[in-house]
Write an enzyme that holds these catalytic residues in place. Structure first.
Site, PDB file in Angstrom:
ATOM      1  N   ARG A 166       0.866  -1.195   0.049  1.00 19.94           N
ATOM      2  CA  ARG A 166      -0.138  -0.078  -0.041  1.00 19.94           C
ATOM      3  C   ARG A 166       1.030   1.283  -0.008  1.00 19.94           C
ATOM      4  O   ARG A 166       2.047   1.030   0.023  1.00 19.94           O
ATOM      5  CB  ARG A 166      -1.024  -0.019   0.966  1.00 19.94           C
ATOM      6  CG  ARG A 166      -0.596  -0.922   2.380  1.00 19.94           C
ATOM      7  CD  ARG A 166       0.378  -0.432   3.239  1.00 19.94           C
ATOM      8  NE  ARG A 166       0.067   1.139   3.523  1.00 19.94           N
ATOM      9  CZ  ARG A 166       1.153   2.062   3.856  1.00 19.94           C
ATOM     10  NH1 ARG A 166       2.384   1.586   3.893  1.00 19.94           N
ATOM     11  NH2 ARG A 166       0.945   3.339   4.135  1.00 19.94           N
ATOM     12  N   ASP A 205      -1.701  10.855  -1.687  1.00 16.85           N
ATOM     13  CA  ASP A 205      -2.023   9.745  -2.625  1.00 16.85           C
ATOM     14  C   ASP A 205      -2.245  10.276  -4.119  1.00 16.85           C
ATOM     15  O   ASP A 205      -2.098   9.635  -5.024  1.00 16.85           O
ATOM     16  CB  ASP A 205      -3.253   8.873  -2.325  1.00 16.85           C
ATOM     17  CG  ASP A 205      -2.746   8.095  -0.939  1.00 16.85           C
ATOM     18  OD1 ASP A 205      -2.818   8.744   0.314  1.00 16.85           O
ATOM     19  OD2 ASP A 205      -2.621   6.914  -1.175  1.00 16.85           O
TER      20      ASP A 205
END
Ligand code: MRU
Length: 369
Positions: A53, A245
């Site tokens: 991740r 992100d």
């Protein structure tokens, strides 16, 4: 970075030169497990269940996932099908789309027989570029930390930096984004102390950031997600650094849920709030981050249950809510650019704005690029 004295990256090609090894982050901090990915489906599964991740590492894993899939089918159809499968794994981190586009653009032009070998070359390039970017981010961030330390050192024993989620080396191929300046400040002899937000629901701060910082001997305390405002109000946070992100063209930054509240508290208390990111995390086509960035909503069981080690040392998951409760699990939020003091990139530090970003990346001045 080092794990018990041995150098590791978060992803690497196996000695057999075709399968791909990852650190399975679902086992950390209790166990260090290396997992081997053998095909595109295994790479997609690793991303969607968060064995890997963090935006840059998701992009790197997708790139290797494509290379693994091409070993079985390198036709145009195979390339498109695997790209769609990988793209569907997680919607928010834009590095995933960036990596797949970068690979597809170059691979579709090649004869089918040459695609697999080239896919491995491109995936390795993406990894090397990520490491170089993150090292450079660390150097630029170190400049900011050093300046702040010069101003504060007469009044405090440590420079206190708050971070949210995990934007360390485990979220990238190496070094990390938000943690890279912290590692480099520590290596430079600046006595940094990190406030680590636990980062519910998956606790990437408590599990991963704390594990990384401990491995490198950096002073830190894990705090509950709601503690940051209190600490800032009482002068116990000198700066905040988070990752992102997806950063929009206008400087809005999307990051793990709860980042926005930390930015609001930092703004209210005059605490500098920096966001660290490599170029591929910028979505040049996204003109308004708050309005447009898709926010991943994950399974509500991540909210209703908590995993951890019990008194006998066994890792288990326990339910913390009433049976049958309704819960929602929004994974990210967007911090408007006005709350961000600056963006730390591999090319330098800039204001969180379109002009700030295009000043560092002039090749993206036109909206079409
Ligand atoms: O859901 P995750 O763990 O993939 O979210 C990760 C984050 O929000 C990080 O802060 C972000 O990807 C930046 S990492 C360099």
């Amino acid at each position: 970075m080092k794990v018990k004295g041995t150098d590791f990256r978060s992803i690497w090609l196996d000695d057999n030169s075709w399968s791909v090894n990852i650190i399975d982050q679902t086992f950390l901090p209790h166990e260090f497990v290396v997992r081997t990915l053998n095909n595109g489906q295994e790479a997609a599964e690793a991303i969607s269940v968060m064995r890997v991740r963090g935006a840059p590492l998701i992009g790197a894993t997708a790139a290797y996932g494509l290379a693994l899939a091409l070993r079985e089918d390198s036709s145009d159809h195979g390339l498109r099908k695997t790209s769609e499968m990988l793209l569907a794994t997680r919607p928010t981190a834009v590095n995933l789309r960036w990596a797949l586009q970068y690979m597809n653009q170059s691979l579709l032009k090649l004869p089918v027989a040459q695609r697999t070998e080239q896919a491995y070359v491109l995936a390795a390039e993406i990894c090397e570029e990520d490491v170089a970017c993150n090292h450079a981010i660390g150097q630029h961030g170190l400049g900011l930390i050093r300046d702040l330390w010069q101003k504060r050192k007469a009044h405090t024993k440590n420079l206190h930096i708050l971070t949210h989620c995990n934007a360390g080396w485990l979220a990238t191929v190496d070094w990390g984004t938000a943690l890279s300046p912290i590692y480099q400040a520590h290596n430079d002899g600046i006595p940094v102390h990190v406030w680590v937000d636990e980062t519910r629901p998956r606790n990437q701060g408590a599990a991963l950031t704390a594990w990384e910082l401990a491995s490198h001997g950096i002073a830190h305390d894990v705090i509950v997600d709601n503690a940051g405002g209190h600490l800032m109000q009482h002068g116990q946070v000198d700066m905040c650094i988070t990752g992102t992100d997806r950063t929009a063209r206008n400087g809005d930054v999307c990051n793990k849920i709860g980042t926005y509240l930390k930015a609001l508290a930092a703004y209210d208390n005059g605490v500098p709030f920096y966001v660290a990111l490599p170029g591929p995390t910028i979505d040049w086509l996204m003109v308004d981050g708050v309005a447009g960035i898709p926010i991943e909503e994950r399974d509500s069981s991540e909210v209703t249950s908590v995993g951890g080690k019990n008194a006998s040392g066994r890792v288990e998951s326990v339910q913390i809510t009433p049976d049958g409760v309704s819960a929602r699990n929004f994974s990210f939020d967007v911090t408007p650019s006005r709350l961000v003091t600056g963006l730390i990139t591999e090319r330098g530090v800039c204001p969180a704005s379109e002009s700030g970003l295009t000043g560092l990346y002039p090749e993206h001045r036109s909206l079409a690029t």
